[in-house]
Enzyme design. Structure first.
Site, PDB file in Angstrom:
ATOM      1  N   GLN A   1     -12.445 -64.522-116.862  1.00  0.00           N
ATOM      2  CA  GLN A   1     -11.954 -63.598-115.550  1.00  0.00           C
ATOM      3  C   GLN A   1     -10.633 -63.953-115.353  1.00  0.00           C
ATOM      4  O   GLN A   1      -9.579 -63.438-114.776  1.00  0.00           O
ATOM      5  CB  GLN A   1     -12.892 -63.988-114.728  1.00  0.00           C
ATOM      6  CG  GLN A   1     -14.390 -63.396-114.628  1.00  0.00           C
ATOM      7  CD  GLN A   1     -15.433 -64.395-115.378  1.00  0.00           C
ATOM      8  OE1 GLN A   1     -14.777 -65.145-116.050  1.00  0.00           O
ATOM      9  NE2 GLN A   1     -16.511 -64.370-114.864  1.00  0.00           N
TER      10      GLN A   1
ATOM     11  N   ASN B   1     -19.339 -71.885-107.394  1.00  0.00           N
ATOM     12  CA  ASN B   1     -18.294 -71.053-107.595  1.00  0.00           C
ATOM     13  C   ASN B   1     -18.303 -71.011-109.179  1.00  0.00           C
ATOM     14  O   ASN B   1     -19.001 -71.751-109.861  1.00  0.00           O
ATOM     15  CB  ASN B   1     -16.842 -71.484-107.187  1.00  0.00           C
ATOM     16  CG  ASN B   1     -15.745 -70.200-107.639  1.00  0.00           C
ATOM     17  OD1 ASN B   1     -15.851 -69.165-107.151  1.00  0.00           O
ATOM     18  ND2 ASN B   1     -14.643 -70.726-108.082  1.00  0.00           N
ATOM     19  N   LYS B   2     -17.355 -70.306-109.831  1.00  0.00           N
ATOM     20  CA  LYS B   2     -17.456 -70.056-111.258  1.00  0.00           C
ATOM     21  C   LYS B   2     -17.556 -71.609-111.881  1.00  0.00           C
ATOM     22  O   LYS B   2     -16.737 -72.367-111.697  1.00  0.00           O
ATOM     23  CB  LYS B   2     -16.262 -69.390-111.733  1.00  0.00           C
ATOM     24  CG  LYS B   2     -16.113 -69.088-113.244  1.00  0.00           C
ATOM     25  CD  LYS B   2     -17.111 -68.482-113.937  1.00  0.00           C
ATOM     26  CE  LYS B   2     -17.667 -67.136-113.153  1.00  0.00           C
ATOM     27  NZ  LYS B   2     -19.242 -66.887-113.622  1.00  0.00           N
TER      28      LYS B   2
ATOM     29  N   ARG C   1     -27.988 -60.462-109.544  1.00  0.00           N
ATOM     30  CA  ARG C   1     -27.320 -61.709-110.002  1.00  0.00           C
ATOM     31  C   ARG C   1     -27.739 -62.651-108.654  1.00  0.00           C
ATOM     32  O   ARG C   1     -27.288 -62.392-107.758  1.00  0.00           O
ATOM     33  CB  ARG C   1     -25.955 -61.646-109.949  1.00  0.00           C
ATOM     34  CG  ARG C   1     -25.394 -60.678-111.060  1.00  0.00           C
ATOM     35  CD  ARG C   1     -24.061 -60.689-111.381  1.00  0.00           C
ATOM     36  NE  ARG C   1     -23.565 -62.093-112.167  1.00  0.00           N
ATOM     37  CZ  ARG C   1     -22.267 -62.665-112.331  1.00  0.00           C
ATOM     38  NH1 ARG C   1     -21.453 -61.518-111.826  1.00  0.00           N
ATOM     39  NH2 ARG C   1     -22.157 -63.704-112.800  1.00  0.00           N
TER      40      ARG C   1
ATOM     41  N   ARG D   1     -17.854 -57.509-110.594  1.00  0.00           N
ATOM     42  CA  ARG D   1     -18.154 -58.926-110.462  1.00  0.00           C
ATOM     43  C   ARG D   1     -17.524 -59.400-109.405  1.00  0.00           C
ATOM     44  O   ARG D   1     -16.448 -58.720-108.964  1.00  0.00           O
ATOM     45  CB  ARG D   1     -18.240 -59.478-111.873  1.00  0.00           C
ATOM     46  CG  ARG D   1     -17.156 -59.288-112.928  1.00  0.00           C
ATOM     47  CD  ARG D   1     -15.849 -59.497-112.269  1.00  0.00           C
ATOM     48  NE  ARG D   1     -15.687 -61.067-111.738  1.00  0.00           N
ATOM     49  CZ  ARG D   1     -14.502 -61.287-111.193  1.00  0.00           C
ATOM     50  NH1 ARG D   1     -13.659 -60.343-110.664  1.00  0.00           N
ATOM     51  NH2 ARG D   1     -14.540 -62.470-110.403  1.00  0.00           N
TER      52      ARG D   1
ATOM     53  N   ASP E   1     -19.050 -68.500-104.256  1.00  0.00           N
ATOM     54  CA  ASP E   1     -20.095 -67.302-104.566  1.00  0.00           C
ATOM     55  C   ASP E   1     -21.176 -67.783-103.662  1.00  0.00           C
ATOM     56  O   ASP E   1     -21.968 -66.905-103.196  1.00  0.00           O
ATOM     57  CB  ASP E   1     -20.716 -67.408-106.006  1.00  0.00           C
ATOM     58  CG  ASP E   1     -19.695 -66.908-106.837  1.00  0.00           C
ATOM     59  OD1 ASP E   1     -18.847 -67.681-107.476  1.00  0.00           O
ATOM     60  OD2 ASP E   1     -19.869 -65.521-107.215  1.00  0.00           O
TER      61      ASP E   1
HETATM   62  O1  MRU Z   1     -19.380 -64.443-112.592  1.00  0.00           O
HETATM   63  P1  MRU Z   1     -18.448 -63.701-111.726  1.00  0.00           P
HETATM   64  O2  MRU Z   1     -17.194 -63.293-112.375  1.00  0.00           O
HETATM   65  O3  MRU Z   1     -18.988 -62.795-110.738  1.00  0.00           O
HETATM   66  O4  MRU Z   1     -17.993 -64.916-110.725  1.00  0.00           O
HETATM   67  C1  MRU Z   1     -16.970 -64.751-109.766  1.00  0.00           C
HETATM   68  C2  MRU Z   1     -16.299 -65.789-109.072  1.00  0.00           C
HETATM   69  O5  MRU Z   1     -17.100 -66.968-109.576  1.00  0.00           O
HETATM   70  C3  MRU Z   1     -15.346 -65.775-108.080  1.00  0.00           C
HETATM   71  O6  MRU Z   1     -14.546 -66.953-107.909  1.00  0.00           O
HETATM   72  C4  MRU Z   1     -16.457 -65.763-106.593  1.00  0.00           C
HETATM   73  O7  MRU Z   1     -17.304 -64.930-106.947  1.00  0.00           O
HETATM   74  C5  MRU Z   1     -15.137 -65.537-105.784  1.00  0.00           C
HETATM   75  S1  MRU Z   1     -14.752 -63.933-105.607  1.00  0.00           S
HETATM   76  C6  MRU Z   1     -13.809 -63.595-104.149  1.00  0.00           C
END
Ligand code: MRU
Length: 347
Positions: free
Chosen positions: A197, A248-249, A90, A46, A238
């Site tokens: 995470q 982002n997350k 995704r 991920r 993202d």
């Molecule tokens: O759902 P995930 O764990 O894939 O989400 C990841 C994030 O939101 C990260 O902050 C983002 O991908 C940046 S990674 C360098």
């Protein structure tokens, strides 16, 4: 300490199993492209750049395993079908689609070659995308480290580290780079509900490198900022729209608003491949919704009544007005973001 997130080995795609961390450091060996798709969907791998690299390698693996055909052109239908399957994994991280486009251009360039040349070219391109990502992250670190002062405490969210990329990381890459030049730092990380995470992965990475790290729950961030414990916030992204709005997350937007309220700089660190020039603002970013079990279960234990309604968006969008700067491998951009971002792409 080098963390090997994913790599190509003996015609397989090997990746660290991020669902097993921090308890167990084990590697998943994908022998066919469908296993890579499953690994992206179930978050064994991920993080936006890592998803892109995994897709590039997965497509190369899919084509490599196709039966030999007399002419390269005969691979076309299967190639595009495999690409489509990866596109359906995704939706938010644009690095996935960026990597698929890179692999498509490579395929189109060698289309008239023999099948084994095409297969070799795709594998080489996927490995190249992987290696290139590490170099990009190091460059992001070199620019970003100037924003960090000795003795700073940095708040981050989710995992934008080596595990979320081919290696080194974006937000955590900036932190690593500041550490490499001798700065004393402390990292606070939100646990990052619902998949944790932050607590599982970022804390693991920081501990592995002896960078002092403190885990807090997501709802503590405002209080910790108000107490004056945080000097700056750095997160990954993202997908960044051409006006600088950044997905982002989930929980990142709240952090950005809290940072503004507390006069704390809020930085995004991301490669140019995370910028989607095709969209004008964050309104157009598709937000993935994930399974309700992520919220109603904790390590197999039910934490909510059976049948309760659940809403589980995996990402949110931070409007550009809350972002102090975006750190990329091409330099740092501040407001007006639209203009600065456009310059990166017109060079
Ligand atoms: O759902 P995930 O764990 O894939 O989400 C990841 C994030 O939101 C990260 O902050 C983002 O991908 C940046 S990674 C360098």
């Amino acid at each position: 300490m080098t963390i090997r997130t994913l790599y190509w080995e003996n015609d397989t795609v090997v990746m660290i199993d991020q669902n097993a961390l921090p308890h167990e450091e084990r590697y998943l060996v994908c022998k066919n492209y469908r296993e890579v798709i499953t690994a992206i969907n179930d978050m064994t791998i991920r993080g936006a750049p890592a998803i892109g690299v995994a897709a590039a390698m997965g497509i190369a693996l899919g084509v490599l395993n196709l039966p030999a055909k007399s002419r390269g052109e005969c691979l076309q239908d299967d190639f595009y079908r495999i690409c489509d399957e990866f596109s359906g994994t995704r939706p938010t991280a644009v690095n996935l689609f960026w990597a698929i486009e890179r692999i498509k251009s490579c395929f189109e360039n060698v289309l008239r070659s023999g099948t084994s040349d095409i297969k070799n070219a795709l594998v080489e391109e996927a490995i190249h995308i992987c290696e290139e990502d590490i170099g990009i992250n190091r460059q992001i670190g070199i620019y970003g480290r100037n924003l960090i002062k000795n003795s700073d405490t940095i708040l981050t969210h989710c995992n934008a580290g080596a595990l979320a990329t081919a290696g080194y990381g974006t937000a955590l890459g900036v932190i690593r780079a500041a550490r490499e030049e001798g700065k004393e730092l402390h990292v606070f990380v939100d646990e990052t509900r619902p998949v944790l995470q932050g607590a599982r992965l970022t804390a693991w990475e920081m501990k592995k490198e002896n960078i002092p790290v403190t885990v807090i729950t997501d709802n503590m961030a405002g209080f910790v900022m108000k107490q004056g414990k945080i000097n700056l916030v750095i997160v990954g992204a993202d997908r960044i729209a051409s006006n600088g709005d950044a997905a982002n997350k989930i929980g990142t937007y709240s952090l950005a608003v809290l940072a503004r309220e507390n006069n704390i700089p809020f930085y995004i660190a991301a490669p140019l491949s995370t910028i989607d020039m095709a969209i004008k603002s964050g309104e157009e970013i598709p937000i993935e919704e994930r399974d309700e079990d992520e919220i109603t279960n904790f390590h197999g234990v039910k934490t909510a009544p059976e049948g309760v309604a659940v809403y589980n968006p995996a990402f949110d969008v931070t409007p550009n007005r809350y972002i102090s700067a975006i750190i990329t491998e091409a330099g740092i951009v501040t407001t007006p973001f639209e203009e600065g971002i456009r310059k990166f792409f017109s060079k």
